[in-house]
Write a protein that holds these residues in place. Sequence first.
Motif, PDB file in Angstrom:
ATOM      1  N   GLY B 185      19.063  28.687  -3.969  1.00  0.00           N
ATOM      2  CA  GLY B 185      19.349  27.713  -2.929  1.00  0.00           C
ATOM      3  C   GLY B 185      19.907  28.330  -1.655  1.00  0.00           C
ATOM      4  O   GLY B 185      19.644  27.832  -0.564  1.00  0.00           O
ATOM      5  N   VAL B 186      20.683  29.406  -1.803  1.00  0.00           N
ATOM      6  CA  VAL B 186      21.314  29.992  -0.612  1.00  0.00           C
ATOM      7  C   VAL B 186      20.732  31.365  -0.287  1.00  0.00           C
ATOM      8  O   VAL B 186      21.355  32.168   0.402  1.00  0.00           O
ATOM      9  N   ALA B 187      19.516  31.633  -0.810  1.00  0.00           N
ATOM     10  CA  ALA B 187      18.974  32.992  -0.735  1.00  0.00           C
ATOM     11  C   ALA B 187      18.882  33.519   0.689  1.00  0.00           C
ATOM     12  O   ALA B 187      19.024  34.718   0.918  1.00  0.00           O
ATOM     13  N   GLY B 188      18.684  32.618   1.661  1.00  0.00           N
ATOM     14  CA  GLY B 188      18.526  33.062   3.034  1.00  0.00           C
ATOM     15  C   GLY B 188      19.733  33.808   3.571  1.00  0.00           C
ATOM     16  O   GLY B 188      19.615  34.637   4.466  1.00  0.00           O
ATOM     17  N   LYS B 189      20.906  33.508   3.003  1.00  0.00           N
ATOM     18  CA  LYS B 189      22.128  34.130   3.530  1.00  0.00           C
ATOM     19  C   LYS B 189      22.429  35.478   2.900  1.00  0.00           C
ATOM     20  O   LYS B 189      23.344  36.172   3.329  1.00  0.00           O
ATOM     21  N   LEU B 190      21.707  35.856   1.834  1.00  0.00           N
ATOM     22  CA  LEU B 190      22.027  37.100   1.144  1.00  0.00           C
ATOM     23  C   LEU B 190      21.660  38.297   2.006  1.00  0.00           C
ATOM     24  O   LEU B 190      20.773  38.214   2.856  1.00  0.00           O
ATOM     25  N   ASN B 250      12.230  37.071  -8.790  1.00  0.00           N
ATOM     26  CA  ASN B 250      11.207  36.951  -7.759  1.00  0.00           C
ATOM     27  C   ASN B 250      11.362  35.635  -6.981  1.00  0.00           C
ATOM     28  O   ASN B 250      11.117  35.579  -5.781  1.00  0.00           O
ATOM     29  N   LYS B 251      11.806  34.606  -7.700  1.00  0.00           N
ATOM     30  CA  LYS B 251      12.068  33.322  -7.038  1.00  0.00           C
ATOM     31  C   LYS B 251      13.110  33.485  -5.932  1.00  0.00           C
ATOM     32  O   LYS B 251      12.947  32.967  -4.823  1.00  0.00           O
ATOM     33  N   ALA B 256      14.371  34.010  -0.187  1.00  0.00           N
ATOM     34  CA  ALA B 256      15.013  34.773   0.879  1.00  0.00           C
ATOM     35  C   ALA B 256      13.999  35.278   1.896  1.00  0.00           C
ATOM     36  O   ALA B 256      14.352  36.017   2.813  1.00  0.00           O
ATOM     37  N   GLY B 257      12.728  34.926   1.710  1.00  0.00           N
ATOM     38  CA  GLY B 257      11.712  35.368   2.653  1.00  0.00           C
ATOM     39  C   GLY B 257      11.271  36.805   2.446  1.00  0.00           C
ATOM     40  O   GLY B 257      10.729  37.429   3.349  1.00  0.00           O
ATOM     41  N   LEU B 258      11.543  37.354   1.242  1.00  0.00           N
ATOM     42  CA  LEU B 258      11.149  38.732   0.963  1.00  0.00           C
ATOM     43  C   LEU B 258       9.989  38.764  -0.015  1.00  0.00           C
ATOM     44  O   LEU B 258       9.773  39.739  -0.725  1.00  0.00           O
ATOM     45  N   GLY B 259       9.240  37.679  -0.070  1.00  0.00           N
ATOM     46  CA  GLY B 259       8.168  37.562  -1.050  1.00  0.00           C
ATOM     47  C   GLY B 259       7.112  38.636  -0.897  1.00  0.00           C
ATOM     48  O   GLY B 259       6.556  39.121  -1.879  1.00  0.00           O
ATOM     49  N   HIS B 260       6.849  39.062   0.323  1.00  0.00           N
ATOM     50  CA  HIS B 260       5.831  40.073   0.542  1.00  0.00           C
ATOM     51  C   HIS B 260       6.250  41.401  -0.084  1.00  0.00           C
ATOM     52  O   HIS B 260       5.460  42.082  -0.745  1.00  0.00           O
ATOM     53  N   PHE B 261       7.544  41.733   0.101  1.00  0.00           N
ATOM     54  CA  PHE B 261       8.089  42.977  -0.457  1.00  0.00           C
ATOM     55  C   PHE B 261       7.972  42.987  -1.972  1.00  0.00           C
ATOM     56  O   PHE B 261       7.419  43.916  -2.575  1.00  0.00           O
ATOM     57  N   SER B 262       8.486  41.903  -2.609  1.00  0.00           N
ATOM     58  CA  SER B 262       8.462  41.885  -4.069  1.00  0.00           C
ATOM     59  C   SER B 262       7.029  41.827  -4.577  1.00  0.00           C
ATOM     60  O   SER B 262       6.687  42.450  -5.586  1.00  0.00           O
ATOM     61  N   GLY B 263       6.160  41.103  -3.842  1.00  0.00           N
ATOM     62  CA  GLY B 263       4.773  40.997  -4.273  1.00  0.00           C
ATOM     63  C   GLY B 263       4.084  42.346  -4.292  1.00  0.00           C
ATOM     64  O   GLY B 263       3.382  42.685  -5.254  1.00  0.00           O
ATOM     65  N   THR B 264       4.312  43.135  -3.239  1.00  0.00           N
ATOM     66  CA  THR B 264       3.666  44.442  -3.183  1.00  0.00           C
ATOM     67  C   THR B 264       4.098  45.313  -4.354  1.00  0.00           C
ATOM     68  O   THR B 264       3.272  45.952  -5.013  1.00  0.00           O
ATOM     69  N   ALA B 468       7.561  27.981  -6.526  1.00  0.00           N
ATOM     70  CA  ALA B 468       8.734  28.682  -5.998  1.00  0.00           C
ATOM     71  C   ALA B 468       8.462  30.146  -5.704  1.00  0.00           C
ATOM     72  O   ALA B 468       9.259  30.802  -5.050  1.00  0.00           O
ATOM     73  N   ILE B 469       7.372  30.697  -6.219  1.00  0.00           N
ATOM     74  CA  ILE B 469       7.099  32.107  -5.919  1.00  0.00           C
ATOM     75  C   ILE B 469       5.787  32.249  -5.175  1.00  0.00           C
ATOM     76  O   ILE B 469       5.046  33.202  -5.344  1.00  0.00           O
ATOM     77  N   GLY B 470       5.530  31.277  -4.340  1.00  0.00           N
ATOM     78  CA  GLY B 470       4.378  31.398  -3.453  1.00  0.00           C
ATOM     79  C   GLY B 470       3.052  31.163  -4.127  1.00  0.00           C
ATOM     80  O   GLY B 470       2.022  31.622  -3.653  1.00  0.00           O
ATOM     81  N   GLY B 471       3.065  30.449  -5.271  1.00  0.00           N
ATOM     82  CA  GLY B 471       1.806  30.179  -5.944  1.00  0.00           C
ATOM     83  C   GLY B 471       1.303  28.788  -5.621  1.00  0.00           C
ATOM     84  O   GLY B 471       2.052  27.938  -5.161  1.00  0.00           O
ATOM     85  N   GLY B 472       0.045  28.535  -5.874  1.00  0.00           N
ATOM     86  CA  GLY B 472      -0.535  27.220  -5.634  1.00  0.00           C
ATOM     87  C   GLY B 472      -1.965  27.375  -5.177  1.00  0.00           C
ATOM     88  O   GLY B 472      -2.451  28.501  -5.049  1.00  0.00           O
ATOM     89  N   PHE B 473      -2.606  26.259  -4.953  1.00  0.00           N
ATOM     90  CA  PHE B 473      -4.040  26.366  -4.647  1.00  0.00           C
ATOM     91  C   PHE B 473      -4.329  26.443  -3.150  1.00  0.00           C
ATOM     92  O   PHE B 473      -3.674  25.930  -2.332  1.00  0.00           O
TER      93      PHE B 473
END
Lengths: 214, 473
Positions: B185-190, B250-251, B256-264, B468-473
Amino acid sequence: MTILQVDTILTLVLLSILFSFGSSRLPRLIKLVAFQGIVVSMIPFFTGHDMTLEGLVFTITTIIIRGIIIPVSIYTAINKVDIKREVEPIIGYHASIVCGLLLIVAATWIGRQLNISAIKDYTLLVPTAIALLVAGMFLLMSRRNAIAMLLGYIVMENGIYLVGTAISVRVRHIVEFGILLDILAGVMIMAIILQNIKRTFDDVDTAHLRSLKE
Amino acid sequence: MVEIIFLVPFLTGILAFFLPKALCRSLLIGTGALHLIFSLLLWEKRPEAVFNYYFAISPEGLLSLLVISFLFFLISIYAVSYLKESDIHTENVFIGFMLLFLSSMTMVTLSDHIMVLWIAIEATTLTSAPLIYMHRSSASLEATWKYVLICSVGIAMALLGSVLITLSMDIGNVDVPLSFSAITGVAGKLDPFWLKAGFIFILVGYGTKMGLAPMHTWLPDAHSEAPSPASALFSGVLLNCAYLGIFKTNKIMHAAGLGHFSGTILMVFGLMSILAAATFIIKQNEYKRMLAYSSVENMGIIAFGTGIGGIAVYGAVICMIHHSLIKSSLFLSSGNILLGYGDRLIKNTGDMISRMPKTFLAFFAGFAGISGFPPFGIFMGELFIILGAFRAKHYIMAGIFILSLCVIFAGFAGHVMKISFDNSKKTIRLKEKPGLIWPQYILLLTSMGLCFFIPDSLYQTIVDAISAIGGGF
């Protein structure tokens, strides 16, 4: 001066890493790891966090477990089953010590770069933690004797404990609890396994454990 | 009361150590059935946990929980028949640790607190290590030693990662409970730097347990040395539990907007695992090790799909569910082969089609399923992942992915053909009783059914989990 105290104590830990890299006999290595465990567990007394009763109990328990219970149990284990006392290095002692020195230098450099505001007062804290982590890994990989590997694992755990107590004030007790649980259970199980390795192979040289490959 | 679902197997597990054999067996099946009922109830009602600081129901946890329950129930039926045929003398120890293992895995799926999750995953190591050592040979001892040592080091890394995440909270001046839901919930501030570092350590740590290359070295040994019902549990659900730890972290990264980093990073580790499996599966000479490498491959596929994002995440979750169903059926069938031929080497088996026709059917169908043939669900999953990779323009990675899958199929197929159709002089010592056959059939039929028809609530849960981890159609 609190600051100096912590750094002085941490120097002892760094020295114990070098000694442990150079020691060829298991009893010596066990003593060193016990010493290291006690020193690392004592850090919370000096870091200047408010010491609650709960925290005091945890710290003292940690000291007892790391400094006394685990080393003594490993010591009795090696006496009882008559295990070889050599640590059987893959990398020689002198080379190991040189590696240790390089490791400490590198860890200090990295520690400088990281610059964590919460613990700026203690110059050696982060370098020591990194050095302990890598040193544990080094012992795990460069010694063939199963108990030396176990001790390497404990050195690594010491490093994590240092990170946990120093950096994260918030989770301290949970970190301690987790590590205690881990070490206790891990050591017990590993001890049982070691007994059986001994019985099956007449030796705890893990070079015998090489038949399963790929 | 959510917690009862892991307390029950914990208590019955302890009880099993003191009971006579016959009672133990019914206790195992009874607990399995009870656990399944509880899971279904939980799925329907989704209540609040009593210790809601530590435990919570999450969609991804519920998915894994349902898979665990369903698999455990079927495996427990198989295990009882297996124990009658095999030479395991300490049966109540085996059953006791199976139940404790179930309890610890259930705790993983329900935990919301970072440290509780860590303790639960550590507990799965401790409760499952004795299962590997059941045959008491020097090889099984070696496998156990490797398993405990490598996984302890891995779990230590994961602890360090968890500590670093709390450091990122301290630096970001965030004061929330140390639970995944609160932190997300507060990931943006980390603090992003330490969050990234924490993720890497957690990925390496739990990745060791999940069997991602290059930390997978314990996996083939443990899977091949453990008795087959235990191997089926290892491959079918233990690996998923470790994946759950990565999934939850990963969630946080995505929030926190770092999905690209963790995805790679996930994609790189995933591809490495698939490549490692492709390299080693070809020259395997034991069928259980071959299956274990196939698990490494599938964990790689799941990590790869999760990393890509979009529709591929859906594919990854589909793969996870179907891999559990199919791979556990394969390991159970491999138990029959072991009992029948009394040998682990592929070259000492053969002619399974006429010697053990029922096992052959299960094994061959499982092989087709795990290689990604329709009508089994892995086909859909892999299709979605490849589609997702193309959509995200990862052409080279998709190319490597498809090529490795082909290599793995070729290697796998060669071994399976040998086992099924080669000549063999061995006499079979096993009668194919219903208890040794039907669990596999049901697992495979479920996978087939889920390929054509996914119930709405299941579909909705999957979509909830992956959104929550950028999945979907």
